[in-house]
Write a protein that holds these residues in place. Structure first.
Motif, PDB file in Angstrom:
ATOM      1  N   ILE A 197       0.696  -1.185   0.109  1.00 38.83           N
ATOM      2  CA  ILE A 197       0.076   0.103   0.096  1.00 38.83           C
ATOM      3  C   ILE A 197       0.972   1.054   0.001  1.00 38.83           C
ATOM      4  O   ILE A 197       1.885   1.345   0.784  1.00 38.83           O
ATOM      5  CB  ILE A 197      -0.973   0.032   1.119  1.00 38.83           C
ATOM      6  CG1 ILE A 197      -1.706  -1.085   1.133  1.00 38.83           C
ATOM      7  CG2 ILE A 197      -1.621   1.210   1.317  1.00 38.83           C
ATOM      8  CD1 ILE A 197      -2.528  -1.591   2.413  1.00 38.83           C
ATOM      9  N   VAL A 198       0.586   2.297  -0.936  1.00 36.84           N
ATOM     10  CA  VAL A 198       1.460   3.369  -1.106  1.00 36.84           C
ATOM     11  C   VAL A 198       0.887   4.266   0.065  1.00 36.84           C
ATOM     12  O   VAL A 198      -0.052   5.146  -0.272  1.00 36.84           O
ATOM     13  CB  VAL A 198       1.290   3.881  -2.285  1.00 36.84           C
ATOM     14  CG1 VAL A 198       2.473   5.141  -2.680  1.00 36.84           C
ATOM     15  CG2 VAL A 198       1.750   2.918  -3.494  1.00 36.84           C
TER      16      VAL A 198
ATOM     17  N   ASP B 186      -1.949   6.975  -1.778  1.00 35.82           N
ATOM     18  CA  ASP B 186      -1.866   6.971  -3.178  1.00 35.82           C
ATOM     19  C   ASP B 186      -2.649   6.065  -3.968  1.00 35.82           C
ATOM     20  O   ASP B 186      -1.914   5.007  -3.983  1.00 35.82           O
ATOM     21  CB  ASP B 186      -0.660   7.528  -3.522  1.00 35.82           C
ATOM     22  CG  ASP B 186       0.116   8.935  -3.027  1.00 35.82           C
ATOM     23  OD1 ASP B 186      -0.686   9.745  -2.808  1.00 35.82           O
ATOM     24  OD2 ASP B 186       1.297   8.893  -2.899  1.00 35.82           O
ATOM     25  N   VAL B 187      -3.326   6.280  -4.782  1.00 37.04           N
ATOM     26  CA  VAL B 187      -3.939   5.077  -5.555  1.00 37.04           C
ATOM     27  C   VAL B 187      -4.174   5.492  -7.182  1.00 37.04           C
ATOM     28  O   VAL B 187      -4.436   6.809  -7.274  1.00 37.04           O
ATOM     29  CB  VAL B 187      -5.498   4.698  -4.968  1.00 37.04           C
ATOM     30  CG1 VAL B 187      -5.195   3.843  -3.840  1.00 37.04           C
ATOM     31  CG2 VAL B 187      -6.358   5.951  -4.804  1.00 37.04           C
ATOM     32  N   LEU B 188      -4.250   4.662  -7.716  1.00 38.21           N
ATOM     33  CA  LEU B 188      -4.125   5.127  -9.292  1.00 38.21           C
ATOM     34  C   LEU B 188      -5.463   4.271  -9.753  1.00 38.21           C
ATOM     35  O   LEU B 188      -5.971   3.356  -9.691  1.00 38.21           O
ATOM     36  CB  LEU B 188      -3.013   4.277 -10.211  1.00 38.21           C
ATOM     37  CG  LEU B 188      -3.017   4.578 -11.514  1.00 38.21           C
ATOM     38  CD1 LEU B 188      -2.733   6.232 -11.510  1.00 38.21           C
ATOM     39  CD2 LEU B 188      -1.653   3.936 -12.386  1.00 38.21           C
ATOM     40  N   THR B 189      -6.278   5.263 -10.046  1.00 37.49           N
ATOM     41  CA  THR B 189      -7.912   4.849 -10.443  1.00 37.49           C
ATOM     42  C   THR B 189      -8.059   4.933 -12.028  1.00 37.49           C
ATOM     43  O   THR B 189      -7.234   5.451 -12.775  1.00 37.49           O
ATOM     44  CB  THR B 189      -9.008   5.545  -9.928  1.00 37.49           C
ATOM     45  OG1 THR B 189      -8.966   6.898 -10.477  1.00 37.49           O
ATOM     46  CG2 THR B 189      -8.697   5.893  -8.286  1.00 37.49           C
ATOM     47  N   ALA B 190      -9.219   4.548 -12.477  1.00 39.70           N
ATOM     48  CA  ALA B 190      -9.335   4.670 -13.981  1.00 39.70           C
ATOM     49  C   ALA B 190      -9.358   6.335 -14.419  1.00 39.70           C
ATOM     50  O   ALA B 190      -9.493   6.503 -15.397  1.00 39.70           O
ATOM     51  CB  ALA B 190     -10.687   4.046 -14.034  1.00 39.70           C
ATOM     52  N   ASP B 191      -9.818   7.011 -13.424  1.00 39.56           N
ATOM     53  CA  ASP B 191      -9.909   8.564 -13.751  1.00 39.56           C
ATOM     54  C   ASP B 191      -8.454   9.262 -13.450  1.00 39.56           C
ATOM     55  O   ASP B 191      -8.194  10.397 -13.379  1.00 39.56           O
ATOM     56  CB  ASP B 191     -10.964   9.094 -12.741  1.00 39.56           C
ATOM     57  CG  ASP B 191     -12.141   8.649 -13.281  1.00 39.56           C
ATOM     58  OD1 ASP B 191     -12.439   8.149 -14.330  1.00 39.56           O
ATOM     59  OD2 ASP B 191     -13.254   8.593 -12.277  1.00 39.56           O
ATOM     60  N   GLY B 192      -7.403   8.378 -13.297  1.00 40.21           N
ATOM     61  CA  GLY B 192      -6.098   8.942 -12.880  1.00 40.21           C
ATOM     62  C   GLY B 192      -5.791   8.729 -11.525  1.00 40.21           C
ATOM     63  O   GLY B 192      -6.464   8.162 -10.631  1.00 40.21           O
ATOM     64  N   PRO B 193      -4.489   9.299 -11.034  1.00 38.17           N
ATOM     65  CA  PRO B 193      -4.213   9.235  -9.556  1.00 38.17           C
ATOM     66  C   PRO B 193      -5.022   9.826  -8.694  1.00 38.17           C
ATOM     67  O   PRO B 193      -5.291  10.985  -9.174  1.00 38.17           O
ATOM     68  CB  PRO B 193      -2.545   9.888  -9.815  1.00 38.17           C
ATOM     69  CG  PRO B 193      -2.585  10.482 -10.907  1.00 38.17           C
ATOM     70  CD  PRO B 193      -3.563  10.014 -11.853  1.00 38.17           C
ATOM     71  N   ARG B 194      -5.284   9.357  -7.514  1.00 37.96           N
ATOM     72  CA  ARG B 194      -6.009  10.163  -6.447  1.00 37.96           C
ATOM     73  C   ARG B 194      -5.517   9.939  -5.311  1.00 37.96           C
ATOM     74  O   ARG B 194      -4.614   9.097  -5.012  1.00 37.96           O
ATOM     75  CB  ARG B 194      -7.440   9.416  -6.526  1.00 37.96           C
ATOM     76  CG  ARG B 194      -8.321   9.626  -7.756  1.00 37.96           C
ATOM     77  CD  ARG B 194      -8.756  11.276  -7.810  1.00 37.96           C
ATOM     78  NE  ARG B 194      -9.472  11.712  -6.508  1.00 37.96           N
ATOM     79  CZ  ARG B 194     -10.938  11.655  -6.538  1.00 37.96           C
ATOM     80  NH1 ARG B 194     -11.428  10.924  -7.454  1.00 37.96           N
ATOM     81  NH2 ARG B 194     -11.515  12.012  -5.398  1.00 37.96           N
TER      82      ARG B 194
ATOM     83  N   GLY C 180     -10.742   9.134   6.469  1.00 37.85           N
ATOM     84  CA  GLY C 180     -10.894  10.349   6.582  1.00 37.85           C
ATOM     85  C   GLY C 180     -11.536  10.923   5.051  1.00 37.85           C
ATOM     86  O   GLY C 180     -12.410  10.131   4.535  1.00 37.85           O
ATOM     87  N   ALA C 181     -11.461  12.276   4.704  1.00 37.87           N
ATOM     88  CA  ALA C 181     -12.285  12.797   3.464  1.00 37.87           C
ATOM     89  C   ALA C 181     -11.344  12.239   2.335  1.00 37.87           C
ATOM     90  O   ALA C 181     -10.225  11.961   2.362  1.00 37.87           O
ATOM     91  CB  ALA C 181     -12.300  13.956   3.443  1.00 37.87           C
ATOM     92  N   PRO C 182     -11.746  12.112   1.362  1.00 34.88           N
ATOM     93  CA  PRO C 182     -11.140  11.696   0.122  1.00 34.88           C
ATOM     94  C   PRO C 182     -10.253  12.652  -0.557  1.00 34.88           C
ATOM     95  O   PRO C 182      -9.087  12.181  -0.884  1.00 34.88           O
ATOM     96  CB  PRO C 182     -12.342  11.396  -1.049  1.00 34.88           C
ATOM     97  CG  PRO C 182     -13.378  12.274  -0.452  1.00 34.88           C
ATOM     98  CD  PRO C 182     -13.264  12.321   0.894  1.00 34.88           C
ATOM     99  N   ASP C 183     -10.483  13.814  -0.354  1.00 38.28           N
ATOM    100  CA  ASP C 183      -9.339  14.851  -1.004  1.00 38.28           C
ATOM    101  C   ASP C 183      -8.894  15.887   0.207  1.00 38.28           C
ATOM    102  O   ASP C 183      -7.770  15.614   0.393  1.00 38.28           O
ATOM    103  CB  ASP C 183      -9.981  15.666  -2.091  1.00 38.28           C
ATOM    104  CG  ASP C 183     -10.090  14.816  -3.248  1.00 38.28           C
ATOM    105  OD1 ASP C 183      -9.298  14.104  -3.919  1.00 38.28           O
ATOM    106  OD2 ASP C 183     -11.307  14.468  -3.830  1.00 38.28           O
ATOM    107  N   GLU C 184      -9.787  16.353   0.825  1.00 40.95           N
ATOM    108  CA  GLU C 184      -9.470  17.561   1.807  1.00 40.95           C
ATOM    109  C   GLU C 184      -8.689  16.845   2.904  1.00 40.95           C
ATOM    110  O   GLU C 184      -9.006  15.743   3.341  1.00 40.95           O
ATOM    111  CB  GLU C 184     -10.764  18.068   2.475  1.00 40.95           C
ATOM    112  CG  GLU C 184     -10.691  19.543   2.531  1.00 40.95           C
ATOM    113  CD  GLU C 184     -12.107  20.167   2.902  1.00 40.95           C
ATOM    114  OE1 GLU C 184     -12.126  20.610   4.003  1.00 40.95           O
ATOM    115  OE2 GLU C 184     -12.851  19.625   2.109  1.00 40.95           O
ATOM    116  N   ILE C 185      -7.890  17.447   3.480  1.00 37.07           N
ATOM    117  CA  ILE C 185      -6.998  17.147   4.726  1.00 37.07           C
ATOM    118  C   ILE C 185      -8.080  17.071   5.944  1.00 37.07           C
ATOM    119  O   ILE C 185      -8.655  18.216   6.292  1.00 37.07           O
ATOM    120  CB  ILE C 185      -5.889  18.016   4.944  1.00 37.07           C
ATOM    121  CG1 ILE C 185      -4.892  17.791   3.964  1.00 37.07           C
ATOM    122  CG2 ILE C 185      -5.359  17.790   6.471  1.00 37.07           C
ATOM    123  CD1 ILE C 185      -3.526  18.694   4.235  1.00 37.07           C
TER     124      ILE C 185
END
Lengths: 149, 149
Positions: free
Chosen positions: B73-74, B98-106, B133-138
């Motif tokens: 796991i990164v 850090d995960v690589l999704t079909a929509d690019g890195p998230r 936690g939240a998907p994007d926000e800290i």
């Protein structure tokens, strides 16, 4: 009987004393008594179920004020696992929450990690991390053979 | 470069050393090195995001084996808040995943509480409690006025 305000300054002589006061204060909806359990340290941390990390005594107070704004919570700490070291204690607690729903009384479980440190004024909480457990079943997996096999 | 097995017995001379080894082992998918970070205590506790409480070294090992079964796991520990007491340390960590999704890195965030105690063999982990936690926000709320106002 509600706790007289004088108890807010009671010496918490052990991690158990601090934990008892913490959960009593949540059940009573007594924010001052609850905050008296926390250490006065800028890096104390609280995580409510599904919530963000809350850092520092003022922010922790605001988070509990919001949590208790809809009334006291019928919570009971059970199945406590303890790791005590010199001057600190980690308690893993399964919090039983009793709620009355339209379908009658229900029991929910919250998994919480509570960390206490010994200060010159007694034991104080420095971290409370809670996350949702299962709605009915006790959310636990142990080394016990009867569970693993 | 993978860590040679000899490193598994390295002295963890500080809570930071233990934490570094913990996250390196998760990134490397190295279960033995990861378990070497944990204290040998029947009441060590691990909670993975959304999961039950896992108690004891064997059950913790099984839980991490399952977690790492789909690969390393990164994960990077960031924004660490520390409360250090005599012989123990509480670290609140925002784990950046850090995960690589079909929509690019998230980037995703996990809120974790790590507790270490000093043993005769160096510092060891006794509790790891992680929740989403939240998907994007800290996922953080602090006493800092710029955040509260």
């Amino acid at each position: 009987m509600p706790h007289p305000k004088a108890h807010a300054a009671a010496l918490m002589a052990s991690p158990e004393d601090a934990e008892t006061q913490f959960y009593e204060a949540v059940r009573d909806g007594d924010l001052d008594r609850l905050m008296a359990v926390w250490a006065d340290d800028d890096e104390v941390v609280c995580v409510h179920p599904g919530g963000s990390r809350v850092v520092g005594p003022q922010a922790v107070r605001a988070a509990f004020e919001a949590l208790l704004s809809s009334g006291a919570i019928v919570v009971h700490p059970e199945h406590v696992k303890r790791v005590h070291a010199m001057g600190s204690a980690v308690h893993s607690v399964l919090e039983r929450i009793d709620v009355l729903t339209a379908d009658g009384p229900r029991t929910g479980w919250i998994v919480a990690t509570n960390v206490y440190v010994k200060t010159s004024e007694g034991w104080r909480m420095v971290a409370h991390h809670a996350s949702p457990g299962a709605p009915d079943e006790i959310p636990e997996i142990t080394d016990t053979p009867s569970v693993l096999h």
